[in-house]
Enzyme design. Structure first.
Site, PDB file in Angstrom:
ATOM      1  N   GLY A 159      32.260  42.600  41.781  1.00 36.59           N
ATOM      2  CA  GLY A 159      32.513  41.843  40.590  1.00 36.59           C
ATOM      3  C   GLY A 159      32.786  43.313  39.626  1.00 36.59           C
ATOM      4  O   GLY A 159      32.421  42.565  39.059  1.00 36.59           O
ATOM      5  N   ILE A 214      45.579  31.524  47.024  1.00 40.83           N
ATOM      6  CA  ILE A 214      45.841  30.255  45.948  1.00 40.83           C
ATOM      7  C   ILE A 214      46.528  29.426  46.318  1.00 40.83           C
ATOM      8  O   ILE A 214      47.690  29.462  46.527  1.00 40.83           O
ATOM      9  CB  ILE A 214      46.078  30.934  43.847  1.00 40.83           C
ATOM     10  CG1 ILE A 214      44.985  31.521  44.155  1.00 40.83           C
ATOM     11  CG2 ILE A 214      45.882  29.245  43.168  1.00 40.83           C
ATOM     12  CD1 ILE A 214      43.656  31.094  44.402  1.00 40.83           C
ATOM     13  N   HIS A 265      45.688  43.896  41.988  1.00 40.07           N
ATOM     14  CA  HIS A 265      45.960  44.853  42.885  1.00 40.07           C
ATOM     15  C   HIS A 265      46.026  45.935  42.746  1.00 40.07           C
ATOM     16  O   HIS A 265      46.479  46.975  41.826  1.00 40.07           O
ATOM     17  CB  HIS A 265      47.068  44.073  43.334  1.00 40.07           C
ATOM     18  CG  HIS A 265      46.975  45.112  44.797  1.00 40.07           C
ATOM     19  ND1 HIS A 265      46.461  44.150  45.723  1.00 40.07           N
ATOM     20  CD2 HIS A 265      47.752  45.532  45.448  1.00 40.07           C
ATOM     21  CE1 HIS A 265      46.867  44.475  46.916  1.00 40.07           C
ATOM     22  NE2 HIS A 265      47.715  45.344  47.079  1.00 40.07           N
TER      23      HIS A 265
HETATM   24  C1  GRF Z   1      39.787  45.297  43.041  1.00 35.41           C
HETATM   25  O1  GRF Z   1      40.322  46.574  43.263  1.00 35.41           O
HETATM   26  C2  GRF Z   1      41.016  44.786  42.580  1.00 35.41           C
HETATM   27  O2  GRF Z   1      42.021  45.144  42.386  1.00 35.41           O
HETATM   28  C3  GRF Z   1      41.420  43.973  44.242  1.00 35.41           C
HETATM   29  O3  GRF Z   1      39.825  44.020  44.515  1.00 35.41           O
HETATM   30  C4  GRF Z   1      39.253  44.593  44.125  1.00 35.41           C
HETATM   31  C5  GRF Z   1      37.944  44.494  43.114  1.00 35.41           C
HETATM   32  O4  GRF Z   1      37.016  45.039  42.994  1.00 35.41           O
HETATM   33  N1  GRF Z   1      41.725  42.894  43.945  1.00 35.41           N
HETATM   34  P1  GRF Z   1      35.890  44.522  42.241  1.00 35.41           P
HETATM   35  O5  GRF Z   1      34.879  43.633  43.374  1.00 35.41           O
HETATM   36  O6  GRF Z   1      36.199  43.950  40.823  1.00 35.41           O
HETATM   37  O7  GRF Z   1      33.966  45.385  41.893  1.00 35.41           O
END
Ligand code: GRF
Length: 192
Positions: A11, A92, A108
């Protein structure tokens, strides 16, 4: 503008979005968190910031439709306008897409369409790509396939290891995502 964040793990992006909202860089309230993983650290972050949260894995429900139904009721309770996925590791489904058309965003860690799915940073690193980056896009019912809103590139420098690359990507994510959320939600507001 009321935003629900969806996350499955650490998160750090949720934290960046919360901070942007608290500091006024993001003109929206983080209304609630939905999490599909009871062990995710993001739940601690929600508790710390007093953000209401709902944790439910699809396996806890008889059907996927019921799972999405519970999520929808939670979102209705919190009068959510937008859904922001931040490290949410599930597809989703149609009920959520129908209820929030063009109002679900995802971030992403690659330059889509390159390296979709999980482990994108490692895949780019292992492939010895010279460039990778970050994409913010609208969500559709595929895996990282929705229309791209913004991309930012990272040139992979000689001598970088995987951790260096991960850090560079996350730094961009934490700045870019709140900026784009602000732009997209404001634009929508101006048109409606
Ligand atoms: C991030 O690299 C995001 O781009 C991907 O998952 C990762 C999540 O990291 N979808 P975090 O949980 O926000 O630290």
């Amino acid at each position: 503008m009321r935003i629900a964040v969806f996350a499955s793990g650490n998160g750090s992006n949720v934290e960046a979005i919360i901070q942007a909202s608290l500091e006024g860089r993001l003109d929206a309230e983080i209304a609630c968190l939905f999490c599909d993983n009871p062990h995710a650290y993001v739940i601690e972050r929600a508790i710390e910031h007093n953000i209401p949260f709902f944790v439910c894995a699809p396996q806890q429900c008889e059907t996927r439709e019921k799972w999405e139904g519970f999520i929808l009721s939670f979102l209705e309770t919190h009068q959510v306008d937008w859904i922001v996925l931040a490290g949410f590791m599930r597809i989703i489904g149609q009920p959520l897409l129908n209820r929030f058309p063009n109002r679900i965003l995802n971030i992403h860690p690659s330059l889509l369409p390159a390296f979709p799915g999980k482990n994108s940073i490692k895949e780019a690193f292992d492939a010895k790509a010279t460039h990778t980056g970050v994409t913010v896009h609208y969500v559709d019912n595929g895996i990282d396939t929705g229309p791209v809103i913004a991309q930012e590139e990272v040139a992979i420098q000689d001598g970088w290891d995987l951790e260096t690359l991960e850090e560079a990507i996350h730094q961009i994510e934490h700045r870019l995502y709140p900026e784009i959320i602000q732009q997209v939600t404001k634009k929508e507001c101006a048109y409606s």
